[in-house]
Design a protein around this motif. Structure first.
Motif, short mmCIF file in Angstrom:
data_model
loop_
_atom_site.label_atom_id
_atom_site.label_comp_id
_atom_site.label_asym_id
_atom_site.label_seq_id
_atom_site.Cartn_x
_atom_site.Cartn_y
_atom_site.Cartn_z
N SER A 97 15.93 -25.40 28.51
CA SER A 97 15.06 -25.72 29.64
C SER A 97 15.68 -26.76 30.57
O SER A 97 15.16 -27.02 31.65
N GLY A 98 16.77 -27.38 30.12
CA GLY A 98 17.43 -28.38 30.95
C GLY A 98 16.92 -29.80 30.74
O GLY A 98 17.38 -30.73 31.39
N HIS A 99 15.98 -29.98 29.82
CA HIS A 99 15.44 -31.32 29.56
C HIS A 99 16.41 -32.19 28.76
O HIS A 99 16.34 -33.41 28.80
N LEU A 100 17.31 -31.54 28.03
CA LEU A 100 18.28 -32.27 27.22
C LEU A 100 19.67 -31.70 27.54
O LEU A 100 19.95 -30.54 27.26
N PRO A 101 20.55 -32.51 28.15
CA PRO A 101 21.88 -32.01 28.52
C PRO A 101 22.72 -31.73 27.27
O PRO A 101 22.59 -32.42 26.26
N ALA A 102 23.54 -30.70 27.34
CA ALA A 102 24.40 -30.35 26.22
C ALA A 102 25.63 -29.62 26.74
O ALA A 102 25.62 -29.12 27.87
N ARG A 119 28.52 -26.60 25.56
CA ARG A 119 28.67 -25.49 24.64
C ARG A 119 30.09 -25.49 24.10
O ARG A 119 31.05 -25.57 24.86
N VAL A 120 30.21 -25.42 22.80
CA VAL A 120 31.50 -25.35 22.12
C VAL A 120 31.47 -24.07 21.30
O VAL A 120 30.82 -24.01 20.26
N GLY A 121 32.13 -23.04 21.82
CA GLY A 121 32.04 -21.74 21.16
C GLY A 121 30.61 -21.24 21.25
O GLY A 121 30.04 -21.13 22.33
N ARG A 122 30.01 -20.98 20.10
CA ARG A 122 28.61 -20.54 20.07
C ARG A 122 27.65 -21.68 19.76
O ARG A 122 26.45 -21.48 19.63
N SER A 123 28.18 -22.89 19.63
CA SER A 123 27.37 -24.05 19.27
C SER A 123 27.14 -24.96 20.46
O SER A 123 27.90 -24.94 21.42
N PHE A 124 26.12 -25.80 20.36
CA PHE A 124 25.86 -26.81 21.37
C PHE A 124 26.14 -28.18 20.78
O PHE A 124 25.94 -28.41 19.59
N ARG A 125 26.59 -29.08 21.64
CA ARG A 125 26.76 -30.48 21.27
C ARG A 125 26.04 -31.31 22.32
O ARG A 125 26.18 -31.08 23.52
N VAL A 126 25.28 -32.29 21.86
CA VAL A 126 24.45 -33.11 22.74
C VAL A 126 24.97 -34.55 22.68
O VAL A 126 25.14 -35.10 21.58
N PRO A 127 25.22 -35.17 23.84
CA PRO A 127 25.65 -36.57 23.81
C PRO A 127 24.56 -37.45 23.20
O PRO A 127 23.37 -37.32 23.53
N GLU A 128 24.95 -38.32 22.29
CA GLU A 128 23.98 -39.18 21.61
C GLU A 128 23.16 -39.99 22.60
O GLU A 128 21.95 -40.15 22.44
N LYS A 129 23.80 -40.50 23.65
CA LYS A 129 23.08 -41.29 24.66
C LYS A 129 22.00 -40.46 25.35
O LYS A 129 20.96 -40.99 25.74
N ALA A 130 22.24 -39.16 25.53
CA ALA A 130 21.25 -38.28 26.17
C ALA A 130 20.01 -38.16 25.30
O ALA A 130 18.88 -38.10 25.81
N VAL A 131 20.20 -38.12 23.98
CA VAL A 131 19.05 -38.04 23.06
C VAL A 131 18.22 -39.31 23.18
O VAL A 131 16.99 -39.26 23.32
N ALA A 166 18.13 -41.43 25.69
CA ALA A 166 17.51 -41.48 27.03
C ALA A 166 16.29 -40.57 27.09
O ALA A 166 15.24 -40.96 27.63
N TYR A 167 16.39 -39.38 26.52
CA TYR A 167 15.25 -38.45 26.51
C TYR A 167 14.07 -39.06 25.77
O TYR A 167 12.93 -39.00 26.24
N LEU A 168 14.33 -39.66 24.63
CA LEU A 168 13.25 -40.27 23.84
C LEU A 168 12.61 -41.44 24.59
O LEU A 168 11.39 -41.60 24.58
N ARG A 169 13.45 -42.26 25.26
CA ARG A 169 12.89 -43.38 26.04
C ARG A 169 12.00 -42.87 27.17
O ARG A 169 10.91 -43.40 27.40
N GLU A 170 12.46 -41.84 27.89
CA GLU A 170 11.69 -41.29 29.01
C GLU A 170 10.42 -40.61 28.55
O GLU A 170 9.44 -40.56 29.29
N SER A 171 10.43 -40.08 27.33
CA SER A 171 9.28 -39.33 26.82
C SER A 171 8.26 -40.21 26.12
O SER A 171 7.21 -39.73 25.72
N PHE A 172 8.60 -41.48 25.95
CA PHE A 172 7.69 -42.38 25.23
C PHE A 172 6.37 -42.49 25.95
O PHE A 172 6.30 -42.71 27.15
N VAL A 173 5.29 -42.31 25.19
CA VAL A 173 3.95 -42.41 25.76
C VAL A 173 3.36 -43.73 25.30
O VAL A 173 3.11 -43.92 24.11
#
Length: 70
Positions: free
Chosen positions: A37-42, A44-56, A58-65
């Protein structure tokens, strides 16, 4: 060449989808949905995804309620 304020790619820590799911305490399918959906940048490495740790984090900080008090 690295832009100002950017971390060189060789210093970026990438997480697998399973590792992201563990950190966020959600299923791997939820992580895949966030990536597609584009909410978490990643990348693609072959058939796998890798997500930058800082992006995770940042996503959690922005999503904090926060709880508002009246």
């Amino acid at each position: 060449m690295v832009a100002a304020g950017e971390t060189p790619l060789n210093e970026v820590k990438f997480l697998t989808v399973a590792e992201v799911a563990s950190v966020m305490r959600v299923s791997k399918m939820t992580v895949y949905r966030l990536v597609h959906s584009g909410h978490l940048p990643a990348i693609r490495v072959g058939r796998s995804f890798r997500v930058p740790e800082k992006a995770v984090h940042a996503y959690l900080r922005e999503s904090f309620v926060g709880v508002e008090t009246a």
